[in-house]
Write a protein that holds these residues in place. Structure first.
Motif, PDB file in Angstrom:
ATOM      1  N   PHE A   1       0.826  -1.198   0.000  1.00  0.00           N
ATOM      2  CA  PHE A   1       0.000   0.000   0.000  1.00  0.00           C
ATOM      3  C   PHE A   1       0.873   1.266   0.000  1.00  0.00           C
ATOM      4  O   PHE A   1       0.616   2.202  -0.770  1.00  0.00           O
ATOM      5  CB  PHE A   1      -0.918  -0.006   1.216  1.00  0.00           C
ATOM      6  N   THR A   2       1.882   1.322   0.879  1.00  0.00           N
ATOM      7  CA  THR A   2       2.734   2.524   0.931  1.00  0.00           C
ATOM      8  C   THR A   2       3.481   2.725  -0.388  1.00  0.00           C
ATOM      9  O   THR A   2       3.661   3.867  -0.835  1.00  0.00           O
ATOM     10  CB  THR A   2       3.733   2.444   2.092  1.00  0.00           C
TER      11      THR A   2
ATOM     12  N   GLY B   1       2.297   6.219  -6.942  1.00  0.00           N
ATOM     13  CA  GLY B   1       1.096   6.703  -7.626  1.00  0.00           C
ATOM     14  C   GLY B   1       0.597   5.774  -8.707  1.00  0.00           C
ATOM     15  O   GLY B   1      -0.089   6.213  -9.640  1.00  0.00           O
ATOM     16  N   SER B   2       0.930   4.489  -8.579  1.00  0.00           N
ATOM     17  CA  SER B   2       0.557   3.563  -9.653  1.00  0.00           C
ATOM     18  C   SER B   2       0.557   2.135  -9.140  1.00  0.00           C
ATOM     19  O   SER B   2       1.500   1.720  -8.460  1.00  0.00           O
ATOM     20  CB  SER B   2       1.540   3.690 -10.823  1.00  0.00           C
TER      21      SER B   2
ATOM     22  N   ALA C   1       3.391   0.372 -11.345  1.00  0.00           N
ATOM     23  CA  ALA C   1       4.758   0.678 -10.905  1.00  0.00           C
ATOM     24  C   ALA C   1       5.076  -0.045  -9.603  1.00  0.00           C
ATOM     25  O   ALA C   1       6.196  -0.552  -9.414  1.00  0.00           O
ATOM     26  CB  ALA C   1       4.918   2.187 -10.728  1.00  0.00           C
ATOM     27  N   ALA C   2       4.091  -0.094  -8.692  1.00  0.00           N
ATOM     28  CA  ALA C   2       4.320  -0.803  -7.432  1.00  0.00           C
ATOM     29  C   ALA C   2       4.503  -2.292  -7.683  1.00  0.00           C
ATOM     30  O   ALA C   2       5.352  -2.943  -7.057  1.00  0.00           O
ATOM     31  CB  ALA C   2       3.154  -0.555  -6.478  1.00  0.00           C
ATOM     32  N   ALA C   3       3.712  -2.865  -8.596  1.00  0.00           N
ATOM     33  CA  ALA C   3       3.855  -4.288  -8.922  1.00  0.00           C
ATOM     34  C   ALA C   3       5.233  -4.572  -9.497  1.00  0.00           C
ATOM     35  O   ALA C   3       5.880  -5.559  -9.129  1.00  0.00           O
ATOM     36  CB  ALA C   3       2.761  -4.700  -9.909  1.00  0.00           C
TER      37      ALA C   3
ATOM     38  N   ARG D   1      -3.587   8.323 -12.635  1.00  0.00           N
ATOM     39  CA  ARG D   1      -2.827   8.216 -11.389  1.00  0.00           C
ATOM     40  C   ARG D   1      -3.706   7.668 -10.273  1.00  0.00           C
ATOM     41  O   ARG D   1      -4.933   7.778 -10.314  1.00  0.00           O
ATOM     42  CB  ARG D   1      -2.277   9.601 -10.977  1.00  0.00           C
ATOM     43  N   VAL D   2      -3.038   7.086  -9.276  1.00  0.00           N
ATOM     44  CA  VAL D   2      -3.708   6.598  -8.083  1.00  0.00           C
ATOM     45  C   VAL D   2      -3.354   7.533  -6.938  1.00  0.00           C
ATOM     46  O   VAL D   2      -2.179   7.827  -6.700  1.00  0.00           O
ATOM     47  CB  VAL D   2      -3.281   5.152  -7.741  1.00  0.00           C
TER      48      VAL D   2
END
Length: 299
Positions: free
Chosen positions: A10-11, A17-18, A21-23, A55-56
């Motif tokens: 989550f952080t 913002g994506s 990208a986090a994955a 964006r998230v």
């Protein structure tokens, strides 16, 4: 995915913002990321993220949850780092400040053994019998004798230091050996001690059982330095009160005599002080433990 991993995910989404990208950053399938966040929001009963085409962003609830996650994950990382360091040799440089005589008589003779146990630690040692501003001067820890001032520092009690009332043999030949506290008022003098911080002249103190008695004697000299205080006593200028260990040699040689041994001055607390740490560095922790062990054996 457990709760801590979900918090880390989550952080990372909030910071990048994506979801994609986090994955990629965490090497996770996109479907796992989406599923984990849905389960997290369901468990909390709140929407944490707002998804747009570009964006998230975190919702208000998401921002609050993000702040809690950052603090909690930082604590977890610090604990894990500390345990990893515990299995490694502590390393790094420490700045410490010690009372002059304690450093010479008690600590420095033990340093070869300390360095043999902790070869990757380096020490910068200063000696000072007054207070030191640890935060301003960048000192990691100090050893101090006496009542501690109110401060933000962390203090660990080491023990108590016995004191004695002393006078030179020459002084006692001139003025006689007092047998009671009342005798002190019959022609006796003190080497007056002035507090380096308040500049107030302190009375001599004596313990009668559990009761503390203060006696203010006239004095021809007033000092605020430890070495000058001892020097004036040895020169026969009056009665003075010291931690017993400081006068051991002079007592053994007969240069100084103990006055009113049945009513000694109150003992003094000895403490180690250091700044508060969310997670104390391993090198500081092992040195503080060593210091307490070494000084504690002498008290």
């Amino acid at each position: 995915m457990d709760r801590l991993d979900a918090m880390r995910l989550f952080t990372r989404i909030v910071e990048l913002g994506s979801f994609t990208a986090a994955a990629d950053h965490l090497n996770l399938p996109r479907a796992t990321v989406t599923h984990t966040i849905k389960r997290l929001e369901a468990r909390l009963g709140a929407q944490l993220l707002q998804r747009t085409t570009r964006r998230v962003r975190a919702t208000r609830e998401g921002e609050a949850y993000y702040s809690h996650c950052v603090r909690l994950l930082a604590d977890v990382d610090a604990v894990e780092t500390d345990f990893r360091q515990a299995s490694e040799q502590p390393r790094g440089r420490l700045r410490i400040d010690l009372p002059t005589q304690m450093a010479r008589l008690w600590l420095t003779p033990t340093l070869p053994a300390f360095f043999a146990r902790y070869p990757l630690i380096e020490l910068d040692i200063s000696t000072n019998d007054g207070m030191v501003d640890l935060l301003r001067e960048g000192v990691d820890c100090v050893l101090r004798v006496g009542q501690l001032p109110d401060s933000s520092l962390v203090g660990r009690h080491v023990g108590r230091l016995e004191q004695a009332s002393l006078a030179s043999a020459a002084y006692l030949r001139r003025h006689g050996m007092p047998r009671t506290l009342a005798d002190l008022t019959k022609g006796h003098y003190a080497v007056n001690w002035a507090s380096p911080t308040t500049h107030r002249v302190e009375p001599l103190e004596f313990m009668l059982g559990r009761k503390r008695r203060e006696v203010m004697l006239p004095g021809r000299v007033t000092v605020s330095g430890v070495e000058a205080y001892m020097g004036c006593c040895e020169a026969g200028l009056g009665i003075a009160q010291f931690p017993r260990y400081r006068a051991a040699d002079a007592l053994a040689s007969g240069q100084l005599k103990e006055v009113l041994p049945s009513s000694p001055p109150p003992s003094l607390p000895v403490s180690v002080l250091y700044p508060p740490h969310r997670q104390m560095p391993a090198r500081l922790r092992v040195f503080v433990d060593w210091l307490i062990e070494v000084i504690g054996k002498q008290l």
